[in-house]
Scaffold this motif. Structure first.
Motif, mmCIF file in Angstrom:
data_model
loop_
_atom_site.group_PDB
_atom_site.id
_atom_site.type_symbol
_atom_site.label_atom_id
_atom_site.label_comp_id
_atom_site.label_asym_id
_atom_site.label_seq_id
_atom_site.Cartn_x
_atom_site.Cartn_y
_atom_site.Cartn_z
ATOM 1 N N TRP A 278 20.357 8.917 22.664
ATOM 2 C CA TRP A 278 20.704 8.956 21.246
ATOM 3 C C TRP A 278 21.105 10.352 20.776
ATOM 4 O O TRP A 278 21.801 10.490 19.766
ATOM 5 C CB TRP A 278 19.575 8.394 20.400
ATOM 6 N N ALA A 279 20.741 11.383 21.513
ATOM 7 C CA ALA A 279 21.267 12.716 21.207
ATOM 8 C C ALA A 279 22.774 12.711 21.441
ATOM 9 O O ALA A 279 23.552 13.223 20.623
ATOM 10 C CB ALA A 279 20.589 13.771 22.073
ATOM 11 N N TYR A 280 23.177 12.115 22.568
ATOM 12 C CA TYR A 280 24.609 12.018 22.867
ATOM 13 C C TYR A 280 25.303 11.141 21.835
ATOM 14 O O TYR A 280 26.321 11.529 21.248
ATOM 15 C CB TYR A 280 24.817 11.446 24.275
ATOM 16 N N TRP A 281 24.748 9.957 21.601
ATOM 17 C CA TRP A 281 25.427 9.010 20.728
ATOM 18 C C TRP A 281 25.422 9.430 19.261
ATOM 19 O O TRP A 281 26.351 9.110 18.520
ATOM 20 C CB TRP A 281 24.816 7.615 20.881
ATOM 21 N N SER A 282 24.430 10.154 18.810
ATOM 22 C CA SER A 282 24.438 10.608 17.412
ATOM 23 C C SER A 282 25.589 11.582 17.174
ATOM 24 O O SER A 282 26.240 11.545 16.132
ATOM 25 C CB SER A 282 23.097 11.246 17.039
ATOM 26 N N ARG A 283 25.864 12.448 18.140
ATOM 27 C CA ARG A 283 27.029 13.335 18.017
ATOM 28 C C ARG A 283 28.324 12.507 18.042
ATOM 29 O O ARG A 283 29.239 12.736 17.247
ATOM 30 C CB ARG A 283 27.060 14.338 19.175
ATOM 31 N N TYR A 284 28.362 11.581 18.980
ATOM 32 C CA TYR A 284 29.532 10.717 19.150
ATOM 33 C C TYR A 284 29.835 9.984 17.852
ATOM 34 O O TYR A 284 30.984 9.957 17.374
ATOM 35 C CB TYR A 284 29.190 9.723 20.260
ATOM 36 N N ILE A 285 28.811 9.376 17.260
ATOM 37 C CA ILE A 285 28.978 8.621 16.019
ATOM 38 C C ILE A 285 29.411 9.546 14.886
ATOM 39 O O ILE A 285 30.339 9.236 14.128
ATOM 40 C CB ILE A 285 27.665 7.907 15.636
ATOM 41 N N TYR A 286 28.740 10.671 14.774
ATOM 42 C CA TYR A 286 29.006 11.566 13.643
ATOM 43 C C TYR A 286 30.446 12.060 13.631
ATOM 44 O O TYR A 286 31.128 11.984 12.600
ATOM 45 C CB TYR A 286 28.055 12.756 13.677
ATOM 46 N N ILE A 287 30.940 12.541 14.768
ATOM 47 C CA ILE A 287 32.280 13.145 14.757
ATOM 48 C C ILE A 287 33.387 12.099 14.695
ATOM 49 O O ILE A 287 34.486 12.396 14.229
ATOM 50 C CB ILE A 287 32.490 14.075 15.968
ATOM 51 N N ASN A 288 33.099 10.872 15.135
ATOM 52 C CA ASN A 288 34.139 9.839 15.150
ATOM 53 C C ASN A 288 34.026 8.833 14.009
ATOM 54 O O ASN A 288 34.926 8.004 13.832
ATOM 55 C CB ASN A 288 34.109 9.086 16.483
ATOM 56 N N LYS B 103 19.938 12.621 10.772
ATOM 57 C CA LYS B 103 18.644 13.201 11.146
ATOM 58 C C LYS B 103 18.622 13.522 12.638
ATOM 59 O O LYS B 103 18.127 14.571 13.057
ATOM 60 C CB LYS B 103 17.513 12.235 10.803
ATOM 61 N N MET B 104 19.155 12.613 13.452
ATOM 62 C CA MET B 104 19.224 12.849 14.899
ATOM 63 C C MET B 104 20.021 14.111 15.203
ATOM 64 O O MET B 104 19.652 14.911 16.063
ATOM 65 C CB MET B 104 19.895 11.660 15.587
ATOM 66 N N LEU B 105 21.118 14.266 14.490
ATOM 67 C CA LEU B 105 21.994 15.411 14.701
ATOM 68 C C LEU B 105 21.286 16.707 14.332
ATOM 69 O O LEU B 105 21.401 17.721 15.027
ATOM 70 C CB LEU B 105 23.262 15.238 13.863
ATOM 71 N N ASP B 106 20.532 16.669 13.266
ATOM 72 C CA ASP B 106 19.857 17.852 12.752
ATOM 73 C C ASP B 106 18.644 18.249 13.590
ATOM 74 O O ASP B 106 18.345 19.442 13.744
ATOM 75 C CB ASP B 106 19.427 17.605 11.304
#
Length: 295
Positions: free
Chosen positions: A83-93, A165-168
């Motif tokens: 979810w660290a990977y996917w939270s970045r993925y979701i946020y930027i896209n 929150k995951m991103l932060d």
């Protein structure tokens, strides 16, 4: 009709084809936009190169990932890293704006027309650009939604608050364990609401959009419809490309337009009703928008 050997690539000049498309946009009774990954790529949502390296440099260094998309399937050892990977993925896209205003220009192009959008894209760019939500059908899911991974029930959940929150809170490619999302019904891990296998959840919103699309087509049966296909490749032709070809073949008043560098083709059977523009998608949309402004 759908045989590769029975397709035609236009040999006419791009300027001539753009002029034809400009006329069809102006005169059509309705426009159905079919959008694929090429449209978002032209808007700057690329999944390789500099953009990928900027946001996923630490994952690339550790795992040797080659691109953002394939990285989403990597078997990370823990859900915290997944979810660290996917939270970045979701946020930027999903939650960042597209680098280029192609979607905004497309909206201005069809402003005032009776339109509907059918798309395999899952980045929400149409809605963020101001397209009417009731005229959008996201067939393959939404980066902004989660579902049960089993799935135990046919419901989706908005993820923006938790993703931020995951991103932060993530450190060393991991999020805190308390942020890992689990199904509120059965307790299984949550998953992305993306059509990757048979577990994809088609929730109430999905079915309502499907019905609105079917109703739009029914109400315009026999009329002058422009099927405007933008950046649709050959990965999932049965969703947009083949139905557009079929409906064009069935209605002599219909026009099929395809803008896609390297893949602008149509069946011989509808060649006379087709406009194939084999060039940069963004450049064509900008040219059409400027022509409309000058009119």
């Amino acid at each position: 009709m759908y045989s590769r050997s029975g397709t035609t690539t236009s040999t006419k000049s791009c300027s001539e084809q753009i002029e034809k498309l400009k006329y069809e946009i102006k005169t059509a009774d309705a426009i159905v936009i079919g959008a694929g990954a090429g449209l978002s790529a032209s808007a700057g949502f690329t999944y390789t190169g500099e953009r990928f390296e900027k946001f996923f440099g630490d994952f690339i260094e550790k795992y040797g990932l080659s691109d953002m998309y394939s990285g989403g399937f990597y078997p990370f050892e823990t859900l915290e890293e997944h979810w660290a990977y996917w939270s970045r993925y979701i946020y930027i896209n999903r939650y960042m704006d597209a680098p280029k205003p192609i979607y905004n220009e497309l909206l201005r192009l069809v402003d005032g027309k009776d339109y509907f959008v059918l798309t395999t894209n899952v980045d929400h760019c149409f809605q963020k650009a101001g397209f009417d939500k009731s005229r959008l059908f996201y067939t393959q899911g939404d980066y902004g939604l989660w579902q049960c991974s089993k799935p135990c029930h046919q419901k989706t959940y908005h993820n923006e608050t938790v993703v931020r929150k995951m991103l932060d809170k993530q450190e060393n490619r991991k999020i805190p364990g308390k942020l890992v999302p689990y199904c509120p019904v059965c307790g299984a891990p949550m998953a992305m609401n993306l059509r990757t296998d048979m577990t994809f959840v088609e929730d109430e919103g999905w079915h309502n959009a499907a019905r609105r699309y079917e109703d739009f087509l029914r109400r315009h049966t026999g009329l002058h419809i422009l099927f405007l296909e933008l950046g649709v490749g050959s990965n999932t032709p049965a969703i947009i490309k083949y139905p557009f070809w079929k409906m064009t073949y069935q209605n002599p008043k219909t026009v099929y337009a395809c803008i896609n560098l390297g893949e602008a083709v149509c069946p011989d059977a509808i060649a006379k009703q087709s406009i194939c523009i084999n060039t940069d998608l963004a450049g064509v949309i900008t040219a059409l928008k400027e022509a409309k402004n000058e009119a």
